[in-house]
Design a protein around this motif. Structure first.
Motif, mmCIF file in Angstrom:
data_model
loop_
_atom_site.group_PDB
_atom_site.id
_atom_site.type_symbol
_atom_site.label_atom_id
_atom_site.label_comp_id
_atom_site.label_asym_id
_atom_site.label_seq_id
_atom_site.Cartn_x
_atom_site.Cartn_y
_atom_site.Cartn_z
ATOM 1 N N LEU A 1 0.608 -1.153 -0.122
ATOM 2 C CA LEU A 1 0.081 -0.112 0.015
ATOM 3 C C LEU A 1 0.765 1.157 0.048
ATOM 4 N N SER A 2 2.161 1.133 -0.307
ATOM 5 C CA SER A 2 3.061 2.235 0.332
ATOM 6 C C SER A 2 2.663 3.410 -0.968
ATOM 7 N N GLY A 3 2.425 3.096 -2.161
ATOM 8 C CA GLY A 3 2.291 4.110 -3.347
ATOM 9 C C GLY A 3 0.897 4.712 -3.356
ATOM 10 N N ARG A 4 0.117 4.555 -2.297
ATOM 11 C CA ARG A 4 -1.389 4.785 -2.427
ATOM 12 C C ARG A 4 -1.576 6.425 -2.369
ATOM 13 N N GLY A 5 -2.781 6.989 -3.003
ATOM 14 C CA GLY A 5 -2.921 8.581 -2.936
ATOM 15 C C GLY A 5 -3.741 8.890 -1.888
ATOM 16 N N VAL A 6 -4.167 10.124 -1.779
ATOM 17 C CA VAL A 6 -5.119 10.489 -0.540
ATOM 18 C C VAL A 6 -6.322 10.742 -1.364
ATOM 19 N N TYR A 7 -7.430 10.388 -0.711
ATOM 20 C CA TYR A 7 -8.960 10.642 -1.540
ATOM 21 C C TYR A 7 -9.441 11.014 -0.332
ATOM 22 N N ARG A 8 -10.485 11.738 -0.879
ATOM 23 C CA ARG A 8 -11.860 12.185 0.118
ATOM 24 C C ARG A 8 -12.951 11.582 -0.312
ATOM 25 N N THR A 9 -13.950 11.411 0.669
ATOM 26 C CA THR A 9 -15.143 10.681 0.300
ATOM 27 C C THR A 9 -16.267 11.572 1.018
ATOM 28 N N GLN A 10 -17.017 12.007 0.272
ATOM 29 C CA GLN A 10 -18.224 12.835 0.841
ATOM 30 C C GLN A 10 -19.948 12.280 0.595
ATOM 31 N N THR A 11 -20.542 12.207 1.520
ATOM 32 C CA THR A 11 -21.855 11.583 1.220
ATOM 33 C C THR A 11 -22.912 12.785 1.584
ATOM 34 N N ILE A 12 -23.886 13.013 0.472
ATOM 35 C CA ILE A 12 -25.255 14.020 0.511
ATOM 36 C C ILE A 12 -26.362 12.902 0.501
ATOM 37 N N ARG A 13 -27.244 13.052 1.272
ATOM 38 C CA ARG A 13 -28.537 12.190 1.349
ATOM 39 C C ARG A 13 -29.720 12.986 1.228
ATOM 40 N N ALA A 14 -30.575 12.724 0.195
ATOM 41 C CA ALA A 14 -31.789 13.136 0.120
ATOM 42 C C ALA A 14 -32.948 12.200 0.324
ATOM 43 N N TYR A 15 -34.355 12.713 0.624
ATOM 44 C CA TYR A 15 -35.514 11.882 0.897
ATOM 45 C C TYR A 15 -36.532 12.360 -0.061
ATOM 46 N N ARG A 16 -37.025 11.481 -0.700
ATOM 47 C CA ARG A 16 -38.400 11.607 -1.692
ATOM 48 C C ARG A 16 -37.800 12.434 -3.069
ATOM 49 N N LEU A 17 -36.623 11.934 -3.332
ATOM 50 C CA LEU A 17 -36.048 12.535 -4.551
ATOM 51 C C LEU A 17 -35.793 11.240 -5.620
ATOM 52 N N SER A 18 -36.216 11.386 -6.909
ATOM 53 C CA SER A 18 -36.509 10.043 -7.590
ATOM 54 C C SER A 18 -35.025 9.994 -8.269
ATOM 55 N N GLU A 19 -34.529 8.850 -8.493
ATOM 56 C CA GLU A 19 -33.166 8.630 -9.171
ATOM 57 C C GLU A 19 -33.432 9.394 -10.713
ATOM 58 N N THR B 1 -27.614 21.291 -3.930
ATOM 59 C CA THR B 1 -28.495 21.669 -2.791
ATOM 60 C C THR B 1 -29.371 22.725 -3.147
ATOM 61 N N LYS B 2 -28.953 23.466 -4.402
ATOM 62 C CA LYS B 2 -29.879 24.568 -4.952
ATOM 63 C C LYS B 2 -30.915 23.935 -5.818
ATOM 64 N N HIS B 3 -30.503 22.760 -6.418
ATOM 65 C CA HIS B 3 -31.543 22.289 -7.199
ATOM 66 C C HIS B 3 -32.409 21.404 -6.461
ATOM 67 N N HIS B 4 -32.012 20.776 -5.513
ATOM 68 C CA HIS B 4 -32.826 19.696 -4.671
ATOM 69 C C HIS B 4 -32.924 20.109 -3.147
ATOM 70 N N ALA B 5 -33.114 21.352 -2.916
ATOM 71 C CA ALA B 5 -33.171 22.142 -1.640
ATOM 72 C C ALA B 5 -34.303 21.045 -0.650
ATOM 73 N N ALA B 6 -35.413 21.010 -1.329
ATOM 74 C CA ALA B 6 -36.550 20.500 -0.484
ATOM 75 C C ALA B 6 -36.220 19.014 -0.062
ATOM 76 N N GLN B 7 -35.353 18.376 -0.827
ATOM 77 C CA GLN B 7 -35.129 16.643 -0.713
ATOM 78 C C GLN B 7 -33.943 16.354 0.070
ATOM 79 N N ILE B 8 -32.935 17.486 -0.211
ATOM 80 C CA ILE B 8 -31.589 17.126 0.555
ATOM 81 C C ILE B 8 -31.680 17.319 2.061
ATOM 82 N N PHE B 9 -31.324 16.137 2.905
ATOM 83 C CA PHE B 9 -31.485 16.487 4.307
ATOM 84 C C PHE B 9 -30.231 16.453 4.915
ATOM 85 N N SER B 10 -29.101 15.942 4.239
ATOM 86 C CA SER B 10 -27.781 15.824 4.825
ATOM 87 C C SER B 10 -26.680 16.165 3.833
ATOM 88 N N ILE B 11 -25.872 16.928 4.193
ATOM 89 C CA ILE B 11 -24.617 17.204 3.342
ATOM 90 C C ILE B 11 -23.201 16.720 4.072
#
Lengths: 437, 437
Positions: free
Chosen positions: A186-204, A257-267
């Motif tokens: 694993l010595s050559g690995r890069g650094v990555y970030r992971t972020q999760t956004i959650r929405a409710y009542r938003l269709s795929e 978050t601008k386009h789905h303000a009503a559905q996104i509950f967690s950023i």
């Protein structure tokens, strides 16, 4: 440039669908968090030829590390170590210190029944066979793990062998990572970030359309690895990116978050369970469940520390329990039916009164497969949300799917509806704050 | 001689551990039930090169059928059809009838929000691209499946492409099996039988020792494919065999039941849930749960028709709920502690009285992580089993593991203890009958 890994999950019980594998996803997530790129997960049964084929495949794909899970038990069908050793061309030898150590562990947790010598001794000896030039990892259960260094001359990558029981695997993970073989891989690995956004009542499809339109409007959006995933009525948007793509991610998060303000509950990665627990802090809550039959109470108490706010719940399946225990007027059931917002309201109010809480949530619905009608089809669920000092709210939702799906979706909906109501109360009391739904 | 299959599960959300795959196990089990030998399950993300590598690997392993799941959505990262088509050397062409059909489906379930034309139309067109010479499978959601015939000249096996959402995949499975491509691939399969034996309180090493000793004593035991699997405190022994090995299986089943008569509770595939439901038939049951917080009620009501016997349950987390709602004497809690057999007995008796049932089960314990003491460590759970006309029974068990494990094991234990008590009652009333535990 990235370090790539493959995961081999072994076990006929996994391959045949008898049990659902939990190790592949867990190891994958753990590797990703370390900045390792997981290319493949493969699952095989207890046939050595199939396991060998998968190891060859991953080695040919050029992965730097293979993690195997399972097949380390004392039984004859546990063949991982022997098969991997043969693949890596490393003969097995008995590690007598390890053998004594395993015997010690077994003796300790079999203190009541004693050791049935010959059969068990054979199993222990089998578990103490270690391939030449490798490092054993101290067992959490009885099966030691093994770390095999990469051998470029043989075109074999580093291999980390871990046991199948998830608690053992997870307990041995840090020690496995700390081995020389894995550290080097694993010595050559890069650094990555992971972020999760959650929405409710938003269709795929709606989310897909927004993501497509974002592509033309955000610089470097192609540097973001975006995964969307629908589960339990929520959509999860997981983005993985190198530190240099932070501006692109920030722009994407703002765009969403601008386009789905009503559905996104967690950023910030928080779940609705986290948010509801925070909203319930300093309060007391009760449940009154008909169609969910205890699932809401069970999910609330899944969290350590929930006894601070969860006092109790009543699974009121029979109408007599609704009337006698929760005090729902019989006339209300006769007039509107057990599945009605009127009864849901009376159940929530009743739970608050009977269990002496300031907050309560109720469900009454038709989980199916029977009991539906044209007016109230299977999947119809009424909710009551009672908060002290506020008028009790009610909602009706019709969920798709079979019995288990309806019950699960209704439980998630109850969490959102209760969190929304509590946030509204807070918003009215204090400064304005974004609604949860 | 056997027909062999491989399963490719696609989706970054599965590969990265964001969601647990349910399709691989389901397809594997369905294929096994058809007598198909599943050799490999592989999981890849949304990178076409990785998917192609897995298809090549399975084709090289000589499987007769590949089933792929996922990657059929309207979004740009859904690349399964294009990648498989390229692997099978079949150019894609737009199926306009299919395009119109998908548009129809979407229009129906978006009736409230309308179709946002250009983006959605692009998605629909993408989903209607079909490889040359293949058969589309009518969608259950919006994504059609595709069946590609084997092409021996190109060394490609038959490939069945199915969508990722489990309900869609399962709904489309019969139509997928009925396609010419799949029918032909499976035409040579043998007939297998699968039998499941279940035991409770039987350790895997003990079972392994019994199986080892059986090897020397049963003819043709090597014709049996035996998989053992520990889950939720139970051991499942699944055996798959050709019809000719029936005598060997019968001998094994007899050997196992003789050696573990006290632990084996099912030899006909029935689960403890099935057995408890049968035992509760004609009865009425209530729950009183502290540490399991609703899990027993939720699991009982998971079953359609459970309202016939489950009247209600009380999740009595706070001591006040135990005393006020269930009528547990405060002195009992003060004297013995909330986690005690005395309180468990009073809870079960209280639930029977308050909810007017003839049967009740209770739990009170320390799920952790906090709350343990030397005398009552984390994992200690007391159970009460009240059956009308019988003295109320109590039990104390100390379970291993973290909070979620303790709660799950305690729920399973409650099912076994209740079924055991009801079977004992029956045995006393009628002819002798094997105890459940």
């Amino acid at each position: 440039m990235n370090v790539r890994a493959g995961i081999v999950v072994t076990g006929t019980e996994v391959l045949t669908g008898t049990i659902t594998d939990r190790n592949g996803p867990w190891v994958a997530k753990s590797l990703l968090d370390l900045g390792v790129d997981v290319a493949h997960i493969t699952i095989c049964g207890d046939r050595p030829a199939d396991l060998t084929a998968q190891l060859r495949f991953l080695a040919a794909e050029g992965v730097d590390l293979i993690v195997t899970t399972g097949g380390l038990g004392p039984t004859a069908d546990d063949l991982t170590v022997a098969t991997v050793a043969s693949f890596a061309e490393r003969p097995l030898a008995l590690d007598t210190a390890l053998e004594a150590h395993i015997a010690d562990i077994i003796a300790r947790w079999r203190r009541t029944s004693g050791i049935d010598s010959p059969a068990l001794a054979a199993g222990i000896r089998k578990q103490a066979m270690v391939p030449e030039g490798t490092q054993a990892i101290d067992p959490v259960g009885t099966a030691p793990g093994i770390a095999i260094p990469a051998a470029p001359a043989k075109s074999t990558p580093a291999i980390l062998i871990l046991p199948g029981p998830p608690a053992e695997l997870q307990g041995m993970w840090p020690a496995g990572l700390a081995t020389d073989a894995v550290t080097q891989a694993l010595s050559g690995r890069g650094v990555y970030r992971t972020q999760t956004i959650r929405a409710y009542r938003l269709s795929e499809p709606d989310l897909a359309a927004t993501l497509r339109s974002a592509e033309g409007q955000i610089d470097d959006v192609d540097q973001l690895e975006i995964t969307t995933c629908l589960r339990g009525g929520e959509v999860e948007i997981v983005t993985r990116y190198a530190a240099t793509a932070q501006p692109a991610y920030d722009a994407l998060a703002e765009y969403l978050t601008k386009h789905h303000a009503a559905q996104i509950f967690s950023i910030d990665g928080s779940t609705i369970d986290d948010q509801l627990a925070a909203a319930l802090s300093g309060r007391s809550v009760a449940t009154a469940e008909s169609c969910t039959g205890g699932l809401i109470a069970a999910r609330l108490t899944d969290r350590a520390g929930s006894s601070e706010y969860f006092l109790g719940g009543i699974a009121a399946y029979a109408n007599e329990v609704k009337t006698e225990t929760l005090g729902v007027p019989t006339e209300l059931i006769n007039e509107h039916g057990a599945v009605s917002e009127q009864v849901a309201r009376a159940m929530a109010d009743g739970a608050r009164t009977v269990l002496h809480t300031d907050t309560a949530v109720s469900t009454t619905g038709i989980a199916g497969p029977g009991g539906g009608s044209e007016l109230k089809p299977v999947g119809t669920v009424c909710f009551g949300i009672a908060v002290a000092g506020q008028p009790t709210r009610t909602h009706t939702v019709t969920f798709p799917g079979g019995r288990a799906t309806v019950r699960a979706l209704a439980t998630t909906a109850a969490f959102h509806l209760l969190a929304e109501a509590l946030n509204d109360v807070e918003a009215n009391l204090a400064s304005p704050r974004r609604s949860v739904i």
